[in-house]
Design an enzyme around this catalytic site. Structure first.
Site, PDB file in Angstrom:
ATOM      1  N   ASP A 259       0.849  -1.208   0.000  1.00 11.48           N
ATOM      2  CA  ASP A 259       0.000   0.000   0.000  1.00 11.48           C
ATOM      3  C   ASP A 259       0.882   1.255   0.000  1.00 11.48           C
ATOM      4  O   ASP A 259       0.574   2.247  -0.665  1.00 11.48           O
ATOM      5  CB  ASP A 259      -0.922  -0.002   1.226  1.00 11.48           C
ATOM      6  CG  ASP A 259      -1.752  -1.281   1.282  1.00 11.48           C
ATOM      7  OD1 ASP A 259      -2.254  -1.698   0.223  1.00 11.48           O
ATOM      8  OD2 ASP A 259      -1.882  -1.867   2.373  1.00 11.48           O
TER       9      ASP A 259
ATOM     10  N   HIS B  50      -5.283  -3.624   5.413  1.00  7.61           N
ATOM     11  CA  HIS B  50      -4.933  -3.957   4.016  1.00  7.61           C
ATOM     12  C   HIS B  50      -6.142  -4.520   3.283  1.00  7.61           C
ATOM     13  O   HIS B  50      -6.178  -5.705   2.936  1.00  7.61           O
ATOM     14  CB  HIS B  50      -3.744  -4.921   3.965  1.00  7.61           C
ATOM     15  CG  HIS B  50      -3.382  -5.294   2.558  1.00  7.61           C
ATOM     16  ND1 HIS B  50      -2.872  -4.385   1.649  1.00  7.61           N
ATOM     17  CD2 HIS B  50      -3.518  -6.460   1.867  1.00  7.61           C
ATOM     18  CE1 HIS B  50      -2.688  -4.969   0.478  1.00  7.61           C
ATOM     19  NE2 HIS B  50      -3.075  -6.235   0.585  1.00  7.61           N
TER      20      HIS B  50
HETATM   21  P1  NAD Z   1       0.172 -18.408  -5.389  1.00  5.88           P
HETATM   22  O1  NAD Z   1      -0.992 -19.315  -5.466  1.00  5.88           O
HETATM   23  O2  NAD Z   1       0.896 -18.080  -6.637  1.00  5.88           O
HETATM   24  O3  NAD Z   1       1.232 -18.971  -4.358  1.00  5.88           O
HETATM   25  C1  NAD Z   1       0.890 -19.424  -3.097  1.00  5.88           C
HETATM   26  C2  NAD Z   1       1.814 -20.565  -2.750  1.00  5.88           C
HETATM   27  O4  NAD Z   1       1.478 -21.000  -1.431  1.00  5.88           O
HETATM   28  C3  NAD Z   1       1.687 -21.784  -3.673  1.00  5.88           C
HETATM   29  O5  NAD Z   1       2.947 -22.131  -4.204  1.00  5.88           O
HETATM   30  C4  NAD Z   1       1.151 -22.882  -2.774  1.00  5.88           C
HETATM   31  O6  NAD Z   1       1.623 -24.181  -3.096  1.00  5.88           O
HETATM   32  C5  NAD Z   1       1.668 -22.409  -1.427  1.00  5.88           C
HETATM   33  N1  NAD Z   1       0.990 -23.000  -0.282  1.00  5.88           N
HETATM   34  C6  NAD Z   1      -0.318 -23.300  -0.119  1.00  5.88           C
HETATM   35  N2  NAD Z   1      -0.509 -23.872   1.077  1.00  5.88           N
HETATM   36  C7  NAD Z   1       0.702 -23.931   1.690  1.00  5.88           C
HETATM   37  C8  NAD Z   1       1.162 -24.403   2.935  1.00  5.88           C
HETATM   38  N3  NAD Z   1       0.327 -24.948   3.829  1.00  5.88           N
HETATM   39  N4  NAD Z   1       2.472 -24.297   3.211  1.00  5.88           N
HETATM   40  C9  NAD Z   1       3.325 -23.755   2.328  1.00  5.88           C
HETATM   41  N5  NAD Z   1       2.956 -23.286   1.130  1.00  5.88           N
HETATM   42  C10 NAD Z   1       1.657 -23.374   0.821  1.00  5.88           C
HETATM   43  O7  NAD Z   1      -0.337 -17.044  -4.667  1.00  5.88           O
HETATM   44  P2  NAD Z   1       0.438 -15.639  -4.582  1.00  5.88           P
HETATM   45  O8  NAD Z   1       0.054 -14.803  -5.732  1.00  5.88           O
HETATM   46  O9  NAD Z   1       1.854 -15.882  -4.281  1.00  5.88           O
HETATM   47  O10 NAD Z   1      -0.288 -14.991  -3.296  1.00  5.88           O
HETATM   48  C11 NAD Z   1      -0.123 -15.562  -2.028  1.00  5.88           C
HETATM   49  C12 NAD Z   1      -0.955 -14.818  -0.980  1.00  5.88           C
HETATM   50  O11 NAD Z   1      -0.477 -13.476  -0.836  1.00  5.88           O
HETATM   51  C13 NAD Z   1      -2.436 -14.685  -1.342  1.00  5.88           C
HETATM   52  O12 NAD Z   1      -3.223 -14.948  -0.200  1.00  5.88           O
HETATM   53  C14 NAD Z   1      -2.580 -13.235  -1.757  1.00  5.88           C
HETATM   54  O13 NAD Z   1      -3.883 -12.735  -1.563  1.00  5.88           O
HETATM   55  C15 NAD Z   1      -1.577 -12.572  -0.825  1.00  5.88           C
HETATM   56  N6  NAD Z   1      -1.119 -11.239  -1.221  1.00  5.88           N
HETATM   57  C16 NAD Z   1      -0.922 -10.325  -0.235  1.00  5.88           C
HETATM   58  C17 NAD Z   1      -0.466  -9.059  -0.527  1.00  5.88           C
HETATM   59  C18 NAD Z   1      -0.231  -8.053   0.558  1.00  5.88           C
HETATM   60  O14 NAD Z   1      -0.104  -6.865   0.253  1.00  5.88           O
HETATM   61  N7  NAD Z   1      -0.122  -8.446   1.807  1.00  5.88           N
HETATM   62  C19 NAD Z   1      -0.201  -8.721  -1.860  1.00  5.88           C
HETATM   63  C20 NAD Z   1      -0.400  -9.681  -2.847  1.00  5.88           C
HETATM   64  C21 NAD Z   1      -0.874 -10.946  -2.509  1.00  5.88           C
HETATM   65  C1  LMR Z   2      -2.990  -6.481  -3.250  1.00  7.03           C
HETATM   66  O1  LMR Z   2      -3.270  -5.476  -2.610  1.00  7.03           O
HETATM   67  O2  LMR Z   2      -2.561  -6.435  -4.419  1.00  7.03           O
HETATM   68  C2  LMR Z   2      -3.098  -7.818  -2.591  1.00  7.03           C
HETATM   69  O3  LMR Z   2      -3.742  -7.718  -1.364  1.00  7.03           O
HETATM   70  C3  LMR Z   2      -3.725  -8.869  -3.462  1.00  7.03           C
HETATM   71  C4  LMR Z   2      -5.180  -8.639  -3.718  1.00  7.03           C
HETATM   72  O4  LMR Z   2      -5.960  -9.585  -3.535  1.00  7.03           O
HETATM   73  O5  LMR Z   2      -5.572  -7.550  -4.142  1.00  7.03           O
END
Ligand code: NAD
Ligand code: LMR
Length: 345
Positions: free
Chosen positions: A149, A189
């Site tokens: 953010d 967030h």
């Molecule tokens: P993705 O599906 O590409 O990757 C997630 C990974 O987690 C996969 O490789 C999967 O195998 C693994 N996984 C699932 N269960 C697991 C476990 N028990 N132990 C270990 N690994 C496990 O998803 P992504 O795009 O990398 O996003 C991941 C998370 O981050 C999502 O929940 C998304 O919403 C969040 N996110 C948060 C922010 C933020 O600003 N905080 C920003 C973007 C995404």
């Molecule tokens: C973001 O802000 O990009 C992440 O929280 C992923 C989402 O679900 O928007």
């Protein structure tokens, strides 16, 4: 030198985040864990001639992945598809984060734990409650990463203000017109809980009519922009990897006792009652029920020494209204995470 574990290392965020951590001079060991075998990623990264030693761990090797870790970053979990809210991810991701934290608490209870998985507003409470359930009441090293953010606010404001926004990955060196001295972000967030705060109020008057409102909206709903553009292929990954790296580096610098001066007002989503001056945030915002809030943090040795409450004195009337609007949602989101652990058998 520090061992950092990435849980969810095979994912869209996990892979580029691991690359950035492999480039970091602060990391001596990089532990890659995922239920989808991360061997390929680890071998690939291990050919880069930087210091960090990469090791991969499959789904049965969580204990080994965590042993000796000083920092644990968690991007494990499912991402959104178009039409979904972050809250829709709660059921699946809360179980994942709980399972991982149950092991962290037993294997490396003194590690700094950084949650990326969504919904951050509810999953940090899941982590905190899991630690408490295991008798660990020091929650000063459990944080939700809200740096994306901040990165968006800096980028979009830079665009609006027509400022250059050149950054150098790995050093946090910004150009002369440092956007991080101009804006920070507080709240939570998700959507309306994300509140950009102008540190230099005159900037608002320098914007064209309507620009400030559209800036706020873009920071609050920037995640939706990416989810829509990726057309069902997930959410922000590269920008999140950058933001996550920037936050982990901030933690690592504090572990190395380096000066954090000049790095800006870096927020994290934290448990207020567990912090020495968290109650000041609650009283300044007029809500004792508000237990979780994203706010700039002061760190010592990888843990939160205090939060920077002065940002709350600098809020404009409009920013205060945004905070007031966010508080009930933040309270509900946190309760959902707390109940998930407290009501479990
Ligand atoms: P993705 O599906 O590409 O990757 C997630 C990974 O987690 C996969 O490789 C999967 O195998 C693994 N996984 C699932 N269960 C697991 C476990 N028990 N132990 C270990 N690994 C496990 O998803 P992504 O795009 O990398 O996003 C991941 C998370 O981050 C999502 O929940 C998304 O919403 C969040 N996110 C948060 C922010 C933020 O600003 N905080 C920003 C973007 C995404
Ligand atoms: C973001 O802000 O990009 C992440 O929280 C992923 C989402 O679900 O928007």
């Amino acid at each position: 030198m520090v061992k950092v574990a990435v849980l969810g290392a095979s994912g869209g965020i996990g892979q580029p985040l691991s690359l950035l951590l492999k480039l970091s001079p602060y990391v001596s060991k990089l532990s890659l864990y995922d239920v989808r075998d991360p061997t390929g990623t680890a071998v690939d990264l291990s050919h880069i001639n930087t210091v960090a030693e990469c090791q991969s761990f499959n789904k049965d090797q969580l204990v080994d992945a965590l042993r000796g870790a000083r920092v644990v970053v968690i991007p494990a979990g499912v991402p959104r598809k178009p039409g979904m809210t972050r809250d829709d991810l709660f059921k699946v991701n809360a179980s994942i984060v709980r399972g991982l934290c149950e092991q962290i608490v037993q294997t490396c209870p003194n590690a700094t734990v950084l949650i990326i998985s969504n919904p951050v507003n509810s999953l940090v409470p899941v982590a905190v409650e899991t630690f408490k359930k295991f008798g660990i009441n020091d929650t000063t090293k459990i944080m939700g990463i809200t740096t994306l953010d901040l990165v968006r606010a800096e980028t979009f404001l830079g665009d609006y203000m027509n400022h250059s926004r050149v950054t150098t990955v790995g050093s946090n060196q910004f150009d002369k017109r440092r956007m991080h001295k101009v804006v920070s972000v507080i709240g939570g967030h998700s959507g309306h809980t994300i509140i950009p705060v102008m540190l230099l109020k005159p900037m608002v008057y320098m914007m064209k009519p309507g620009q400030y409102d559209s800036f706020i909206h873009r920071v609050q709903f920037g995640g939706d922009e990416v989810v829509k553009a990726k057309q069902g292929q997930g959410s922000a990954t590269y920008s999140m990897a950058y933001a996550g790296y920037r936050f982990v580096e901030y933690i690592l610098k504090s572990i190395q006792h380096e000066s954090l001066e000049g790095l800006g007002y870096i927020p994290a989503y934290v448990y207020l009652p567990g912090l020495k001056n968290g109650s000041i945030v609650q009283s300044k915002l007029g809500s004792k029920e508000l237990e979780y809030f994203s706010i700039p943090i002061n760190l010592i040795n990888g843990r939160i020494e205090s939060v920077d409450t002065t940002i709350l004195d600098k809020l404009s009337k409009q920013e205060k209204l945004l905070v007031d609007k966010a508080i009930p949602e933040l309270i509900d989101n946190a309760k959902k995470g707390q109940k998930f652990i407290r009501n479990a058998a």
